[in-house]
Motif scaffolding. Structure first.
Motif, PDB file in Angstrom:
ATOM      1  N   UNK A  88       0.788  -1.226   0.000  1.00  0.00           N
ATOM      2  CA  UNK A  88       0.000   0.000   0.000  1.00  0.00           C
ATOM      3  C   UNK A  88       0.831   1.294   0.000  1.00  0.00           C
ATOM      4  N   UNK A  89       1.892   1.417   0.806  1.00  0.00           N
ATOM      5  CA  UNK A  89       2.656   2.667   0.785  1.00  0.00           C
ATOM      6  C   UNK A  89       3.229   2.999  -0.588  1.00  0.00           C
ATOM      7  N   UNK A  90       3.768   1.995  -1.274  1.00  0.00           N
ATOM      8  CA  UNK A  90       4.324   2.244  -2.607  1.00  0.00           C
ATOM      9  C   UNK A  90       3.229   2.574  -3.607  1.00  0.00           C
ATOM     10  N   UNK A  91       2.132   1.828  -3.559  1.00  0.00           N
ATOM     11  CA  UNK A  91       1.031   2.109  -4.479  1.00  0.00           C
ATOM     12  C   UNK A  91       0.470   3.507  -4.250  1.00  0.00           C
ATOM     13  N   UNK A  92       0.363   3.904  -2.981  1.00  0.00           N
ATOM     14  CA  UNK A  92      -0.133   5.245  -2.677  1.00  0.00           C
ATOM     15  C   UNK A  92       0.804   6.310  -3.239  1.00  0.00           C
ATOM     16  N   UNK A  93       2.112   6.081  -3.143  1.00  0.00           N
ATOM     17  CA  UNK A  93       3.079   7.044  -3.681  1.00  0.00           C
ATOM     18  C   UNK A  93       2.980   7.127  -5.198  1.00  0.00           C
ATOM     19  N   UNK A  94       2.892   5.980  -5.859  1.00  0.00           N
ATOM     20  CA  UNK A  94       2.849   5.947  -7.320  1.00  0.00           C
ATOM     21  C   UNK A  94       1.551   6.552  -7.856  1.00  0.00           C
ATOM     22  N   UNK A  98      -4.022   8.188  -0.793  1.00  0.00           N
ATOM     23  CA  UNK A  98      -3.854   7.725   0.578  1.00  0.00           C
ATOM     24  C   UNK A  98      -3.808   6.200   0.558  1.00  0.00           C
ATOM     25  N   UNK A  99      -3.195   5.609   1.566  1.00  0.00           N
ATOM     26  CA  UNK A  99      -3.056   4.157   1.572  1.00  0.00           C
ATOM     27  C   UNK A  99      -4.404   3.441   1.606  1.00  0.00           C
ATOM     28  N   UNK A 100      -5.407   4.051   2.235  1.00  0.00           N
ATOM     29  CA  UNK A 100      -6.707   3.385   2.286  1.00  0.00           C
ATOM     30  C   UNK A 100      -7.481   3.515   0.977  1.00  0.00           C
ATOM     31  N   UNK A 101      -6.936   4.279   0.023  1.00  0.00           N
ATOM     32  CA  UNK A 101      -7.608   4.447  -1.270  1.00  0.00           C
ATOM     33  C   UNK A 101      -7.109   3.460  -2.321  1.00  0.00           C
ATOM     34  N   UNK A 102      -6.094   2.667  -1.999  1.00  0.00           N
ATOM     35  CA  UNK A 102      -5.521   1.741  -2.967  1.00  0.00           C
ATOM     36  C   UNK A 102      -5.403   0.349  -2.374  1.00  0.00           C
ATOM     37  N   UNK A 103      -5.497  -0.644  -3.251  1.00  0.00           N
ATOM     38  CA  UNK A 103      -5.253  -2.021  -2.832  1.00  0.00           C
ATOM     39  C   UNK A 103      -4.893  -2.839  -4.071  1.00  0.00           C
ATOM     40  N   UNK A 104      -3.952  -3.762  -3.921  1.00  0.00           N
ATOM     41  CA  UNK A 104      -3.589  -4.675  -5.001  1.00  0.00           C
ATOM     42  C   UNK A 104      -4.558  -5.846  -5.007  1.00  0.00           C
ATOM     43  N   UNK A 105      -5.140  -6.127  -6.174  1.00  0.00           N
ATOM     44  CA  UNK A 105      -6.106  -7.221  -6.262  1.00  0.00           C
ATOM     45  C   UNK A 105      -6.407  -7.566  -7.715  1.00  0.00           C
ATOM     46  N   UNK A 106      -6.786  -8.801  -7.958  1.00  0.00           N
ATOM     47  CA  UNK A 106      -7.318  -9.269  -9.238  1.00  0.00           C
ATOM     48  C   UNK A 106      -6.429  -8.920 -10.433  1.00  0.00           C
TER      49      UNK A 106
END
Length: 428
Positions: A88-94, A98-106
């Motif tokens: 989440x921290x890396x995805x949020x930066x890229x 915010x970290x709660x706005x992103x998630x890796x899935x599917x």
């Protein structure tokens, strides 16, 4: 970006590499060979190179599986039950989120379908979707079938935006004009962030604002923008987005996707969605009771438990991104692609053989340049490949080249230019 006095010399290319603060990251990737030599790999827009660290990241999880079995879900380092949190921290930066706005899935297309369930709610008055004409086929199939699922005619519901006659890219003012034109009947703008064929980076902020001004949602397929362009999805108030991780994020062929859902939807259990137990309230998940209670934020759109091996390969690349920093990567990308554009224009001149159809302005493109081949067709592409250049051919007559800042160098670009110079003489 400071104006650079580019030069078609090996000395200049080596000087630029020597001054590049992130040039050493190149050594962390594995390069394929073509005809017995190390490839000039300009195909990160299709599949990123493998980080050397992937093997150790995968072995760690394989060892956990071997030594812990099912206990690996809750025991050991990086227990699988919470494995998604690490990315989440890396995805949020890229993504600029915010970290709660992103998630890796599917995967990307399945995520588009899942998000459309929530954000495409057509009515008899408001049912249209605006999309960039010539969008990637998977997106078009997804939109077509979503529209049909609601009993609507795709020819009436889907509005494809086409560039003006004689032009290759969409003007922002024309996109905004179409949004306003269809305002009362528009349910959603669902465009690419960066157009896969032309390499055009759209003005996501302006498009989102225009969609919201007429009461429509704004969602984006960021397959070619993620890890490539500077994104500020939260600040731009994008409603939702999804992407793949195997292009510029170098996470392996067909690997895990991710989603962004703006925080204003973080606690909206009323939003329709196709649910699964991994999106259910984490504290109650193992009570095995009826009644779906979505998790806070993007996590509430999860369906199935996460593929741990896919996440491990993904994390190997994300850790490199965190170390390199998106600002450094973008700064180098503008210089690197600028150098490629300069050399192509210097060499091809007025030959009429090829034309760069990607926007000239750095803030209107990522690292990809799309070249329209006017003479020679695929034979030009094949000639480049025979000399070790790995690019991407797209029918009917476009070659895509993407000098990727994490692992490509100015010397790569210079050596391609030497090949280009000799190749054009064959097709003159």
């Amino acid at each position: 970006m400071t104006q650079i006095d580019y030069q078609f010399t090996e000395e200049f290319a080596r000087k630029m590499d020597a001054e590049d603060p992130i040039n050493s990251f190149r050594d962390r990737f594995l390069f394929p060979e073509v005809n017995g030599g190390k490839a000039i790999y300009f195909c990160g827009n299709s599949l990123g190179l493998q980080p050397k660290s992937v093997k150790s990241y995968l072995e760690k999880e394989l060892n956990n599986w071997a030594n812990l079995g099912v206990d690996g879900h809750f025991h050991g380092e990086d227990a699988w039950y919470h494995a998604r949190q690490k990315s989440k921290p890396a995805l949020a930066q890229i993504m600029g989120a915010h970290t709660h706005e992103v998630v890796a899935m599917n995967n990307l297309s399945s995520n588009l379908h899942f998000l459309m369930v929530s954000f495409y709610r057509p009515t008899s008055e408001r049912f249209k979707i605006i999309v960039d004409g010539g969008a990637f086929p998977s997106d078009m199939y997804m939109l077509e079938t979503q529209v049909k699922f609601h009993g609507l005619n795709p020819d009436e519901a889907i509005v494809e935006l086409i560039p003006r006659d004689g032009e290759h890219i969409l003007r922002t003012e024309d996109i905004i004009s179409e949004i306003i034109k269809h305002g009362d009947s528009l349910a959603m703008v669902n465009m690419a962030g960066l157009q896969y064929y032309t390499g055009q980076l759209f003005d996501i902020r302006e498009i989102t604002a225009a969609a919201h001004s007429v009461g429509a949602y704004a969602g984006f397929d960021l397959a070619h923008a993620a890890g490539n362009a500077v994104l500020k999805l939260h600040d731009w108030e994008v409603d939702f987005a999804t992407w793949c991780s195997y292009k510029y994020m170098n996470s392996g062929p067909g690997n895990i996707s991710g989603v962004f859902v703006h925080e204003r939807f973080a606690d909206r259990p009323d939003l329709p969605r196709f649910a699964g137990w991994w999106g259910h309230d984490e504290g109650q998940r193992f009570l095995m009771e009826k009644g779906f209670v979505p998790m806070h934020g993007a996590d509430g759109w999860q369906v199935s438990n996460t593929n741990i091996l896919a996440l491990a390969a993904h994390q190997a690349s994300l850790d490199i991104f965190m170390e390199a920093g998106m600002s450094n990567l973008r700064a180098k990308s503008e210089k690197l692609t600028g150098y490629l554009a300069y050399l192509i224009e210097q060499i091809s001149g007025k030959s009429g053989i090829l034309e760069i159809i990607t926007p000239k302005k750095p803030d209107e493109r990522g690292c990809q340049l799309s070249l329209h081949i006017h003479r020679g067709g695929k034979a030009v592409f094949d000639d480049w490949y025979s000399h070790g250049v790995v690019g991407d051919w797209r029918n009917p007559n476009v070659i895509r080249l993407a000098p990727t800042p994490l692992y490509n160098s100015f010397l790569d670009v210079f050596r391609f230019a030497q090949i280009l110079e000799q190749s054009l003489k064959k097709f003159a």
